[in-house]
Design a protein around this motif. Structure first.
Motif, PDB file in Angstrom:
ATOM      1  N   ALA A 175      37.679 -33.391  41.890  1.00  0.00           N
ATOM      2  CA  ALA A 175      37.164 -32.229  42.617  1.00  0.00           C
ATOM      3  C   ALA A 175      37.246 -32.425  44.125  1.00  0.00           C
ATOM      4  O   ALA A 175      36.833 -31.550  44.885  1.00  0.00           O
ATOM      5  CB  ALA A 175      35.724 -31.951  42.208  1.00  0.00           C
TER       6      ALA A 175
ATOM      7  N   GLY B 193      34.623 -28.017  42.560  1.00  0.00           N
ATOM      8  CA  GLY B 193      35.448 -27.677  41.407  1.00  0.00           C
ATOM      9  C   GLY B 193      35.022 -28.270  40.078  1.00  0.00           C
ATOM     10  O   GLY B 193      35.380 -27.751  39.024  1.00  0.00           O
TER      11      GLY B 193
ATOM     12  N   TYR C 213      33.181 -26.036  37.335  1.00  0.00           N
ATOM     13  CA  TYR C 213      33.982 -24.873  36.961  1.00  0.00           C
ATOM     14  C   TYR C 213      35.225 -25.265  36.171  1.00  0.00           C
ATOM     15  O   TYR C 213      35.608 -24.581  35.218  1.00  0.00           O
ATOM     16  CB  TYR C 213      34.362 -24.079  38.216  1.00  0.00           C
ATOM     17  CG  TYR C 213      33.153 -23.523  38.934  1.00  0.00           C
ATOM     18  CD1 TYR C 213      32.403 -22.496  38.371  1.00  0.00           C
ATOM     19  CD2 TYR C 213      32.744 -24.042  40.153  1.00  0.00           C
ATOM     20  CE1 TYR C 213      31.283 -21.995  39.011  1.00  0.00           C
ATOM     21  CE2 TYR C 213      31.627 -23.548  40.798  1.00  0.00           C
ATOM     22  CZ  TYR C 213      30.893 -22.529  40.227  1.00  0.00           C
ATOM     23  OH  TYR C 213      29.784 -22.037  40.857  1.00  0.00           O
ATOM     24  N   VAL C 214      35.858 -26.361  36.535  1.00  0.00           N
ATOM     25  CA  VAL C 214      37.031 -26.817  35.782  1.00  0.00           C
ATOM     26  C   VAL C 214      36.613 -27.267  34.381  1.00  0.00           C
ATOM     27  O   VAL C 214      37.306 -26.984  33.393  1.00  0.00           O
ATOM     28  CB  VAL C 214      37.761 -27.943  36.544  1.00  0.00           C
ATOM     29  CG1 VAL C 214      38.833 -28.588  35.664  1.00  0.00           C
ATOM     30  CG2 VAL C 214      38.404 -27.385  37.815  1.00  0.00           C
TER      31      VAL C 214
ATOM     32  N   THR D 272      41.766 -30.370  42.384  1.00  0.00           N
ATOM     33  CA  THR D 272      41.449 -29.153  43.130  1.00  0.00           C
ATOM     34  C   THR D 272      40.955 -29.547  44.513  1.00  0.00           C
ATOM     35  O   THR D 272      40.299 -30.581  44.673  1.00  0.00           O
ATOM     36  CB  THR D 272      40.364 -28.332  42.407  1.00  0.00           C
ATOM     37  OG1 THR D 272      39.283 -29.187  42.015  1.00  0.00           O
ATOM     38  CG2 THR D 272      40.920 -27.653  41.173  1.00  0.00           C
TER      39      THR D 272
ATOM     40  N   ALA E 221      38.173 -25.518  45.739  1.00  0.00           N
ATOM     41  CA  ALA E 221      38.728 -25.262  44.394  1.00  0.00           C
ATOM     42  C   ALA E 221      39.618 -24.029  44.316  1.00  0.00           C
ATOM     43  O   ALA E 221      39.753 -23.438  43.251  1.00  0.00           O
ATOM     44  CB  ALA E 221      37.594 -25.166  43.361  1.00  0.00           C
ATOM     45  N   ASP E 222      40.252 -23.652  45.417  1.00  0.00           N
ATOM     46  CA  ASP E 222      41.188 -22.529  45.326  1.00  0.00           C
ATOM     47  C   ASP E 222      42.641 -22.991  45.306  1.00  0.00           C
ATOM     48  O   ASP E 222      43.543 -22.166  45.145  1.00  0.00           O
ATOM     49  CB  ASP E 222      40.953 -21.507  46.443  1.00  0.00           C
ATOM     50  CG  ASP E 222      41.238 -22.042  47.837  1.00  0.00           C
ATOM     51  OD1 ASP E 222      41.422 -23.268  47.975  1.00  0.00           O
ATOM     52  OD2 ASP E 222      41.272 -21.242  48.787  1.00  0.00           O
TER      53      ASP E 222
ATOM     54  N   VAL F 166      40.859 -23.237  39.850  1.00  0.00           N
ATOM     55  CA  VAL F 166      40.160 -23.444  38.575  1.00  0.00           C
ATOM     56  C   VAL F 166      40.984 -22.892  37.418  1.00  0.00           C
ATOM     57  O   VAL F 166      41.271 -23.602  36.437  1.00  0.00           O
ATOM     58  CB  VAL F 166      38.762 -22.790  38.614  1.00  0.00           C
ATOM     59  CG1 VAL F 166      38.094 -22.871  37.250  1.00  0.00           C
ATOM     60  CG2 VAL F 166      37.888 -23.463  39.666  1.00  0.00           C
TER      61      VAL F 166
END
Length: 578
Positions: free
Chosen positions: A221, A226, A229-230, A288, A292-293, A407
């Protein structure tokens, strides 16, 4: 020593009253500059204002109208309110969403949380509902429109105009306590996360197969948000949970285990991930970036790690999204309603797909705000957008979020790898298959660092006045140039009227050169960092197998481009460390 205050900017600072709500840390910065007689720095901070770039209002946190601080955020939000209340008379029924990151306090005394609460206070003082939540938003002031995409013209310019007309803070704008006392404030994160995970099923195609995969995945992350969410996204896809890199799993504003918190830098910043993958027997590493984008991917091939470029991963993801669309729509003969998009500095591989497969391809200016708004236009025309990307490891699978999303991309890549594994294929081998069908696309992307804006201006002015005024170079070293496009000035030699098809970008520099060999190269300034980026690509026809010769020629052209046009040594540019 009082003579140092005779400069107008010094007198302005000296006679500015100290208000009760003043941030003592930012005030102290200005007073320190005043005491030192640093007129140049005071002018830089106080004599200009921020403008919308590729990712909103971006600047360092600190004192001055050109930087991010309590006052400039309040002024920006007041201007935004003024514009929105004109554009949306029912704004009080709509509300706004405000997200902020979890980083620690800056030396300026600003934190993203405080700035978000001041943003919320401005809106709440006008009885506008505010959905305020904690996330990771590295740019302090980004505005998304109702279509879910970042704002673009004319909204950006009109908001800036409204900001200029709203500089006097309203009394309640300083009341950050409104966030805890107003019934109009709520936190939507749990609800939004649930909806997001439900919609994620739209890009999951093989849940049963996923559950049986023997592959192991490692996820970093990068000290951002991240991880959770991942993990959830993998559960939605019925994939085995990725193994987290423990040292990088939780948010850490110091990014203590990496020299640079950007997975795009490649193997040098993926050391912990690759080491853990070797220990756990994992063959795929997913990283990520902190918000995280964006997503970096590495695969173990023949006992060596291959870190895919953004362009290479886009070739794989574009192929994957198209494959599954065709499988789900076998009756679809005319592919004209299907679309994919890429930024103009990214690989032309999707264009090659479109030429063979018959779907619609669109190219935009760099930055996902351009892609997001173009998607909105296309969907209004009944088009279906399958995939979009930018070469800096930003991917959009499906169109549930009109922005890059690391993600969903992480889960989609894992599913693709699981599917290919059932065919005895790796990601890298499938990439080779794609190049055999659509032609090899070999690219190079890098940058030089320049902290001196006049030097950058001089470099690009030289390109526009090569052998005389308004004359561009016709060669770079021994390599002949056939076409030039300059979106800063609107010139394109390949068009009959010599005008760019893409919108002008007068506030940034971008020049593209097409060489006689077919190589395309672009020089552009970054919208977020003190960099001049350069992109080169060799797009070969299908059937071309001697990739090594293509790579060799591309490297020669890239070297010539940098040395001839940027002159790093002469201009004291800092080369990217390898």
């Amino acid at each position: 020593h009082m003579c140092r205050y005779h400069h107008p900017i010094m007198e302005y600072v000296c006679h500015t009253p100290v208000e009760p709500w003043s941030n003592h840390r930012t005030r102290a910065q200005i007073e320190s500059l005043l005491h030192d007689g640093n007129v140049i720095e005071l002018q830089r901070r106080l004599c200009s204002r921020m403008s919308f770039g590729t990712a909103g209002l971006r600047a360092a946190m600190g004192a001055g109208f050109a930087l991010i601080n309590d006052l400039t955020i309040i002024q920006s939000t007041q201007g935004l309110y003024k514009y929105l209340s004109i554009y949306f008379p029912d704004l009080g029924k709509r509300g706004i969403v405000v997200g902020y990151d979890t980083r620690g306090q800056e030396a300026s005394g600003c934190t993203s949380e405080r700035l978000a609460k001041l943003t919320a206070a401005v809106m709440l003082s006008k009885d506008i509902p505010v959905y305020l939540f904690s996330t990771y938003v590295p740019t302090p002031f980004v505005v998304y429109w109702v279509n879910g995409a970042q704002i673009s013209a004319p909204h950006d310019k009109e908001i800036l105009k409204c900001i200029e007309e709203s500089l006097e803070p309203w009394p309640e704008s300083w009341n950050e306590n409104l966030c805890s006392s107003s019934p109009l404030r709520s936190d939507p994160l749990v609800c939004i996360s649930k909806c997001y995970m439900e919609e994620l099923t739209s890009v999951c195609f093989h849940r049963e197969l996923n559950a049986k995969t023997p592959l192991k995945f490692v996820h970093s992350a990068f000290h951002g948000v991240g991880h959770n969410y991942v993990q959830q996204a993998f559960a939605v896809f019925n994939l085995p949970p990725p193994i987290p890199v423990p040292e990088q799993k939780d948010p850490d504003s110091e990014f203590s285990t990496v020299s640079c918190p950007n997975p795009e830098e490649g193997e040098s910043v993926l050391e912990l991930s690759l080491r853990l993958a070797g220990k756990e027997g994992a063959t795929i590493v997913l990283a990520t970036d902190p918000d995280a984008d964006r997503l970096a991917v590495a695969e173990k091939c023949d006992n060596r790690w291959k870190v895919f470029t953004g362009n290479e991963m886009a070739a794989l993801l574009g192929w994957w999204m198209l494959l599954n669309w065709k499988d789900r729509h076998p009756e679809m003969v005319d592919m004209e309603s299907v679309c994919m998009l890429a930024t103009t500095v990214s690989s032309k591989i999707l264009k090659a797909f479109a030429q063979i497969e018959g779907f619609h391809f669109e190219e935009t200016l760099p930055g996902f705000k351009w892609i997001g708004n173009k998607i909105h236009e296309l969907e209004k025309k009944g088009k279906v957008v399958l995939f979009a990307f930018e070469e800096s490891i930003g991917f959009m699978c499906g169109s549930m979020v009109p922005d890059k999303d690391g993600v969903s991309a992480a889960a989609v890549v894992a599913e693709m790898a699981a599917y290919l594994n059932t065919k005895n294929l790796t990601l890298n081998r499938q990439l080779e298959n794609i190049y055999e069908i659509y032609g090899p696309h070999i690219s190079r992307t890098s940058y030089v660092i320049c902290h001196d804006p006049p030097t950058i201006k001089r470099i690009f002015s030289r390109l526009r006045n090569w052998n005389g005024k308004d004359e561009y170079p016709d060669s770079c070293g021994v390599y002949r140039i056939t076409h030039i496009r300059d979106v800063t000035t609107g010139y394109d030699s390949s068009q009959p009227d010599h005008k760019c098809v893409l919108p002008l970008t007068k506030n940034s520099q971008m020049v593209t050169f097409t060489f006689h060999s077919g190589i395309v190269a672009t020089l552009r300034t970054s919208g977020t960092e003190p960099k001049i980026k350069y992109y080169t690509e060799f797009c070969a026809l299908p059937g071309k197998r001697d990739v090594s010769s293509l790579e060799e020629e591309l490297q020669k052209v890239t070297t010539a481009l940098v040395e001839e046009f940027l002159e790093p040594d002469k201009n004291n540019l800092i080369r990217r460390s390898v």
